[in-house]
Design a protein around this motif. Sequence first.
Motif, PDB file in Angstrom:
ATOM      1  N   TRP A 443       7.163  23.610   0.297  1.00 30.12           N
ATOM      2  CA  TRP A 443       6.837  24.363  -0.921  1.00 30.12           C
ATOM      3  C   TRP A 443       8.030  25.179  -1.415  1.00 30.12           C
ATOM      4  N   VAL A 446       9.985  22.941  -3.508  1.00 26.87           N
ATOM      5  CA  VAL A 446       9.318  22.714  -4.800  1.00 26.87           C
ATOM      6  C   VAL A 446       9.661  23.842  -5.766  1.00 26.87           C
ATOM      7  N   GLU A 459       8.837  17.236  -8.646  1.00 23.61           N
ATOM      8  CA  GLU A 459       7.654  16.372  -8.745  1.00 23.61           C
ATOM      9  C   GLU A 459       7.568  15.441  -7.534  1.00 23.61           C
ATOM     10  N   CYS A 462       6.236  17.387  -4.669  1.00 18.27           N
ATOM     11  CA  CYS A 462       4.786  17.617  -4.827  1.00 18.27           C
ATOM     12  C   CYS A 462       3.980  16.388  -4.416  1.00 18.27           C
ATOM     13  N   ILE A 481      -0.863  22.561  -5.142  1.00 20.91           N
ATOM     14  CA  ILE A 481       0.169  21.525  -5.274  1.00 20.91           C
ATOM     15  C   ILE A 481      -0.106  20.667  -6.505  1.00 20.91           C
ATOM     16  N   LYS A 484       1.037  22.432  -9.569  1.00 17.21           N
ATOM     17  CA  LYS A 484       2.494  22.380  -9.738  1.00 17.21           C
ATOM     18  C   LYS A 484       2.923  20.998 -10.225  1.00 17.21           C
ATOM     19  N   LEU A 485       2.271  19.955  -9.723  1.00 19.18           N
ATOM     20  CA  LEU A 485       2.574  18.595 -10.172  1.00 19.18           C
ATOM     21  C   LEU A 485       2.217  18.430 -11.647  1.00 19.18           C
TER      22      LEU A 485
END
Length: 778
Positions: A443, A446, A459, A462, A481, A484-485
Amino acid sequence: MPSIMDPSANSPASGKSQRIEYIISFSRDLRKISPIEIDEAGLRDSINEIHNQIRAIRSYTLRSPGPQRYAQLDSAGLELWNWCTQLKRQYASDASPTAIRFLVLVRVFSFQIFALAQWGDNNTAGDLVRLQRLALKTGRFCIANSELEFADLALQKAAEYNGLLQKLQAKLPAEELSACKRSEIECLTLRIALAWKDGKLAVADHLYENLEKSQKMLDPTSAETLIGSLLEIGKDLSVKKNFVLAVKWLERAYGLINRQELGQLSRDAVEMRLAISQALIQAYLNTDTADGFQKAENHVGYIQNEMGDSLVVLLLRLEILLHSPGEVFDSDSYASVLRRMIRTVDISESSFKLVVHHIRKLDDKSPGLACSVLDEFITSRILPAQRDEWVDKVVILRSHMAVTHRDTSEGIQALTAMFDQVETTTEKPLPAATALGVQILVWKKVDANFNQGQVDIAELWCRLLLHPVLQQSGPLNTAKISRKLLLCALQRNNLNGAAEVLHSMSDAARRDPMTMYLAYKLALINGDREMVLDSLHHISEASSKDQRYLYACCTEAQRANDKLCLLKALQHLYKRHDYTSMAVTHVPALLRMIIRLDVTLLADKEQHEIDRHTLVDDICEVFESVVTALKKSPRDGNDNKLFTVDELDWFSKNAYNLGLSNLTTWEAQHVVRIQKCCLAIIAQYPPDIPAQASKDISLRGMFCNFLAATTLIALARSEDNVELQLQRYLNMRNHIKDFDAALEAGLRGLDEDIARDLQAKLSTLLVFDFEGAVCLKS
């Protein structure tokens, strides 16, 4: 326990018999002590007593004690010796340092009793050989436990007995003569160890040179003992960083063991030879010289010729590579040795830790190769072993290695392939703790990539985190997640991808305010008005106390220049606003924005999808909300009223002007509603405003009453419902009454033309009032 001080000091007549009785009595009392159970203070007292007794015995000048006393002393010494041996075996791992010292001193004391029993000139060769053997055992025990003073005492006795035996060599049988020679060599070996322990390395070196001259006398057992001592000295010097001297002593040990017939040595000696080689190679390498490195490399070659690709040889190869001279580390060779180790070594807890340790070392030098070797280790050895704890550890390690180095799509794909292999082989997801550990590591990558604008890499990370093998991390983490994607897809303007992510989420995750906000953004970009309104509704319902998502929706709509969506977002924001926290939001400003947007949309002829009747109704509702807010008298953090006189001016003027300008375009009921709002706002002015402002407000109020009254009579005349018609006549008469009262109160101060106009309006209103009175039968 009796005192062991020499009784003859106080009583000359006591004699040697009484002294011997004290020794025997003391030895008997010693055997009643339990060194594990007795407290530390009692144990130290006993140690002091034994220490004093040993000193006392050393000062005795007895001649031969006689046959009877000899037997008594010898029996007492033997019983004490055997008791000490038994305790040593029983408490080998549980004894404290104080208890160990107690046993050492008991052993020394029992040996002293033996020596005292054999005192005199009539000792046989057998007695001397026995005493020498006991002295050597005592010395060895003292050296092992760092009691160097008593070790020296025992070895002096051994040397003394050896001197006496030298005089009897001609009379000794071959077997005893051989034992005598072995004892002599062992004594020298122990003296070397004692000198080393005592920090007298020069003495140890001199003693070894003397011993070298007698190496032909070394039998396999004596040689093993000497080699063990030389190995310990070399290892100790290595620990002390004196690698030059360590090489010297270890080479002596290696040379000596190679001169022996391996078939005559014990299995321990064969293992000791390998230990000497390992220690010697380490010492060579740590000398940091080209010659030392070459010797180490040659030595590894010798061992490899004997043992092949065994674990020890491969580990030594790795050490050679780690100490290679020059600036460039041979990563390929290091990885090659590790791969050979993975293929040949039996997997166990220790070998697992060993391979992982060296993979970490390779990771410091060449991350790509380290990941490749670890992947091979996982697929070829760890997964087939079906040890869950090993799988968990290597998955965490592999993830850590992936996130601590440069981000590439190839690196992420390699980690994904490893997860695929784990899923296929284990046929189950990783435990929650392991999955969560991986997600915590990844994370950070990310967030870092997303914040740096590397959205495509973020991406990929993720999608890795959504791998089925990590599904045990929990729905909250999965939703986080996925959001975030979804954000990555929106950032890349991949609308289809964003829609796919949204639809793949669970219902609970989709209902989360943050998810709905992202869905709102997607709908805004796609122009999906229905989805926009649905998202706003759910955001408003789910975030009744936290309005940040509604504010964010307002910002997104403003950025997209979508006035209708902005209006809906602002309306939801006001509806969900808590009047108890009005210091946070400036309510008048929020209401003004909504009114301006409503009016702008109403005037925009291109907004064909807007229901204008609904829009006018919304405008009236906003002004009615202003009236409601005024009644609550909201204040800011400094307890100042939010609705100032200027705010009241804005709302009352705009209400009046909207009703007047749209008199012929709006429905009559909307005109009445907005004029009533204007009158209600006017009623909220403070009483201490300036006279001219008060006159203007009074005029505005009369005009509002006039418009409301004339509109209401039109509604009443066209109304078929009698009850509703009468209600409108009644409301009209109230407006006329207010108009009449305001005109009468302010007539003297009015301009002549204005006064004349208002009187004409009153005349008209009075006709309407008469009509209303007739209809109401008043």
